[in-house]
Design an enzyme around this catalytic site. Structure first.
Site, mmCIF file in Angstrom:
data_model
loop_
_atom_site.group_PDB
_atom_site.id
_atom_site.type_symbol
_atom_site.label_atom_id
_atom_site.label_comp_id
_atom_site.label_asym_id
_atom_site.label_seq_id
_atom_site.Cartn_x
_atom_site.Cartn_y
_atom_site.Cartn_z
ATOM 1 N N GLU A 28 4.545 1.234 -16.934
ATOM 2 C CA GLU A 28 3.723 0.764 -18.047
ATOM 3 C C GLU A 28 4.603 0.299 -19.208
ATOM 4 O O GLU A 28 4.104 -0.019 -20.283
ATOM 5 C CB GLU A 28 2.771 1.882 -18.512
ATOM 6 C CG GLU A 28 1.586 2.101 -17.582
ATOM 7 C CD GLU A 28 1.978 2.603 -16.211
ATOM 8 O OE1 GLU A 28 2.901 3.447 -16.105
ATOM 9 O OE2 GLU A 28 1.400 2.134 -15.210
ATOM 10 N N ASN A 76 3.596 0.191 -9.642
ATOM 11 C CA ASN A 76 3.038 -1.118 -9.944
ATOM 12 C C ASN A 76 4.086 -2.092 -10.475
ATOM 13 O O ASN A 76 5.105 -1.714 -11.027
ATOM 14 C CB ASN A 76 1.921 -0.983 -10.981
ATOM 15 C CG ASN A 76 2.442 -0.442 -12.313
ATOM 16 O OD1 ASN A 76 2.668 0.753 -12.434
ATOM 17 N ND2 ASN A 76 2.645 -1.305 -13.286
ATOM 18 N N ASP A 136 -2.942 -2.496 -10.491
ATOM 19 C CA ASP A 136 -2.179 -1.267 -10.729
ATOM 20 C C ASP A 136 -2.258 -0.314 -9.541
ATOM 21 O O ASP A 136 -2.453 0.885 -9.699
ATOM 22 C CB ASP A 136 -2.645 -0.558 -12.017
ATOM 23 C CG ASP A 136 -1.797 0.669 -12.333
ATOM 24 O OD1 ASP A 136 -0.601 0.661 -11.997
ATOM 25 O OD2 ASP A 136 -2.340 1.644 -12.885
#
Lengths: 594, 92
Positions: A196, A279, A321
């Site tokens: 992230e 991801n 994701d």
């Protein structure tokens, strides 16, 4: 949800990509001996979470009861699991990553020692998904684990003395370290979270004796960075050089994520380690056109020098994701009449995969949870057949009705178990779908690099999760216990044919491994997101230990379950309206016995 | 000003930690009427400009005072629910 969408979804659930009758499980990976300990995060190198102890059975499990509890003094999602080495139980807490050593030979299990490292609080704010720790590894007289702020430590198991401490990750760059290390011979294999934050994902091999970093292998990028060497790297469905760079438009691999925060498994005969990558960054896929290899993939490497041997991508050009950080479980199966060294993986994308772990070739892929983003996985190409209406991106606006949600058909933090007795795999699941509105994300070092709004809602059936038994040889569900909330605990199965799991609302359950019938349940005081283990105590009896401690994901914590900060009181999360009625944060170790 | 602050809140990745509409994620909610470091304009300004412990970066160098005030204006424009400390599941 429309009737048509529901029918399409049910169709996907039934999709099995091989002739099921041609695949049969054989007695695989049965441990040759059970020493009653639990020295590795996943019990063994094959990541089975299978204990050969048989004292607890479907006949006597109803008398399971707590024999001991201990508050870790820490809040935050208590993922991971204790270790039991000899007569000592070792417990690592979420940040600030205290390591406790309990003496199981004395009444009340007093501490032999505790180790309180100095872990930077700056790591808290860049933990995408709570300040978790997924456990320690015992090897060579050392307890080895990662601190949240990017360090690996080795602590002498007998004394609690720190032997070495190595910085492996850079918190200021968005890297944190939540995964449990794997030790193979004299290598300590570690990776970092940060999908992230647009990190450049990697794994490293440290020297077990000194902690020195001996090699670093990127999961994406040019061959030289990935340690993909000519003649050695043979991905089953691809060819060419620099696949990990050429499959990213505009050099977007440089901030492409592909973190390593799940478990690592190891096959001693093939001498290969296996791990999943997370991801691709950012979540808006239009900022990284291409397949984005090798994000959302499984990679096989040589542990000694990190050489990449094969890689297989579960979700090319991940739009949702769908991290592939979940466990890679090694089991020997007979597939189409051929005995195969298999690797079984339940992916966030809703498919359960069986691969040939020598080559990475796909043998079977079947949906274990509601799937709407793809129709099926093509066994000839190894690629998913996509549902065009469910592809996302900033130019597509809000794409509705994507299943699974980005919490996954199963959370990678909820590792399954495999029993060589029943030939079944046991796993928690989430029954959540989502809408996905991608937006353009800007990369600012050390801040989130995400770009999506993705509200969740319940999948078909009304329940939000389950615990199920899965036959990986036929790609079919054998039984399923529906749970009202997303199920986030790991699984344990034992030679007594009893399986164990916890629920988000704080029940710890034992079930008949062949039928799913609940044999015992106990409310442990906080939601369970940890992984149960089993061991033989100094008294010769079988015990089961598990953490209770709600958390592990900000989607879970985003509502009203926290009580520790009067300056942060939130409304209930839309998809978990009454969870706070049943649980609150906590941090307890529970031991159950007969 | 509040509108350009809303765009800045997304562009500077504030929403990545504090959630869409500042409703809370890994970072605390900015829309619940409760404040760790004070909710007055100057206090919110200081939190953004200089940063706070546990991971709140200092944005003063990147945004300058004017940019930070733009964010403060947006955050202070968020609708704040009435502060009722009791949450009940019983029907009364």
């Amino acid at each position: 949800m429309s009737r048509a969408a529901l029918i399409a979804m049910l169709g996907c659930l039934g999709a099995v990509a091989v002739n099921a009758d041609s695949v049969r499980a054989a007695g695989a990976q049965a441990p040759t001996g059970e020493d009653g300990q639990w020295t590795m995060p996943s019990k063994d190198y094959a990541a089975t979470r299978y204990s050969g102890l048989a004292g607890i059975t479907p006949q006597n499990a109803s008398s399971l009861h707590p024999v001991w509890t201990f508050s870790t003094g820490v809040l935050g999602g208590h993922e991971g699991q204790p270790l039991v080495v000899g007569d000592t139980m070792y417990v690592v807490t979420p940040w600030p990553n205290v390591l406790y050593a309990f003496d199981l030979t004395r009444e009340g299990y007093p501490l032999r020692w505790k180790y309180r490292p100095d872990v930077s609080a700056n790591a808290i704010g860049i933990s995408c998904c709570d300040t978790v720790n997924r456990g320690a590894f015992y090897a060579d007289g050392k307890i080895i684990y990662n601190l949240l702020d990017g360090h690996t430590v080795a602590v002498e198991a007998n004394s609690g003395r720190e032997l070495w401490k190595t910085q492996i990750a850079d918190v200021s760059n968005g890297e944190t370290t939540t995964m449990a290390p794997l030790v193979v011979k004299d290598r300590v294999i570690v990776g970092a979270s940060g999908g992230e934050f647009g990190i450049y994902g990697w794994v490293k091999g440290l020297d077990l004796k000194s902690g020195r970093t001996l090699w670093t292998a990127r999961n994406i990028g040019p061959d030289t960075d990935m340690l993909a060497r000519a003649g050695t790297f043979k991905p089953p469905y691809e060819s060419g050089v620099d696949l990990g760079a050429r499959s990213w438009a505009n050099n977007s691999w440089q901030t492409g994520g592909a973190p390593v925060w799940g478990s690592i498994s190891y096959d001693p005969e093939l001498d290969l380690i296996y791990y999943g990558t997370g991801n691709a960054s950012p979540y808006n896929p239009e900022q990284r056109l291409g397949d984005n290899k090798w994000s959302a993939s499984v990679l096989a490497r040589k542990p000694e020098d990190g050489t990449l041997v094969w890689a297989y991508q579960f979700t090319p050009h991940d739009n949702w994701d769908y991290d592939a950080n979940g466990a890679m479980i090694l089991a020997d199966l007979t597939v189409a009449g051929t005995r195969t060294k298999a690797l079984v993986h339940f992916d966030k994308n809703g498919f359960a995969y069986t691969l040939d772990r020598a080559t990475g070739r796909l043998l079977i892929a079947a949906a274990f949870a509601p799937v709407t983003w793809a129709k099926v996985v093509d066994l000839n190409t190894g690629r998913p057949v996509l549902e065009p209406a469910k592809q996302t991106g900033a130019s597509r606006g809000n794409v509705r009705g994507i299943c699974p949600s980005l919490e996954g058909g199963v959370s990678p933090s909820s590792p399954p178990a495999y029993s060589p007795n029943t030939h079944l795999f046991y796993t928690s699941t989430n029954n959540l779908c989502m809408d996905y509105a991608a937006t353009r994300a800007s990369h600012l070092k050390g801040t989130p690099f995400v770009g999506v709004t993705s509200p969740y809602f319940a999948g078909p059936g009304g329940n939000l999760g389950s615990f199920m038994a899965w036959d990986a040889a036929t790609g079919r569900k054998v039984w399923e216990n529906k749970e009202p909330y997303p199920n986030w605990s790991g699984a344990l199965v034992t030679a007594g044919d009893v399986a164990f799991y916890g629920t988000l609302d704080g029940w710890f359950k034992s079930v008949d491994a062949r039928t799913g019938k609940v044999l015992s349940k106990f409310k442990v005081g906080s939601g369970v997101v940890g992984n149960p283990i089993s061991y033989r105590g100094p008294d010769g009896r079988q015990y089961v230990a598990v953490y209770a401690g709600f958390g592990g994901d900000w989607a879970l914590l985003s509502g009203d379950v926290r009580s520790d900060d009067p300056a942060d009181v939130r409304a209930p999360a839309d998809f978990l309206k009454d969870i706070a009625r049943h649980t609150s944060q906590g941090g307890m170790i529970w031991i159950f016995g007969l | 000003m509040a509108k350009s602050g809303a765009l800045m809140f997304t562009a500077m990745n504030c929403d990545g930690c504090h959630g869409g509409d500042g409703s809370g994620w890994v970072g605390p909610s900015l829309a619940d009427g409760r404040w760790r470091y004070g909710g007055a304009d100057a206090e919110v300004f200081n939190s953004i400009y200089y940063g706070r412990p546990r991971g709140m970066p200092a944005f003063g160098g990147t945004l300058g005072a004017e940019g930070v005030w733009t964010l403060v204006t947006y955050i202070r424009s968020l609708p704040v629910p009435s502060d009722v400390p009791t949450e009940s599941w019983e029907q009364r």
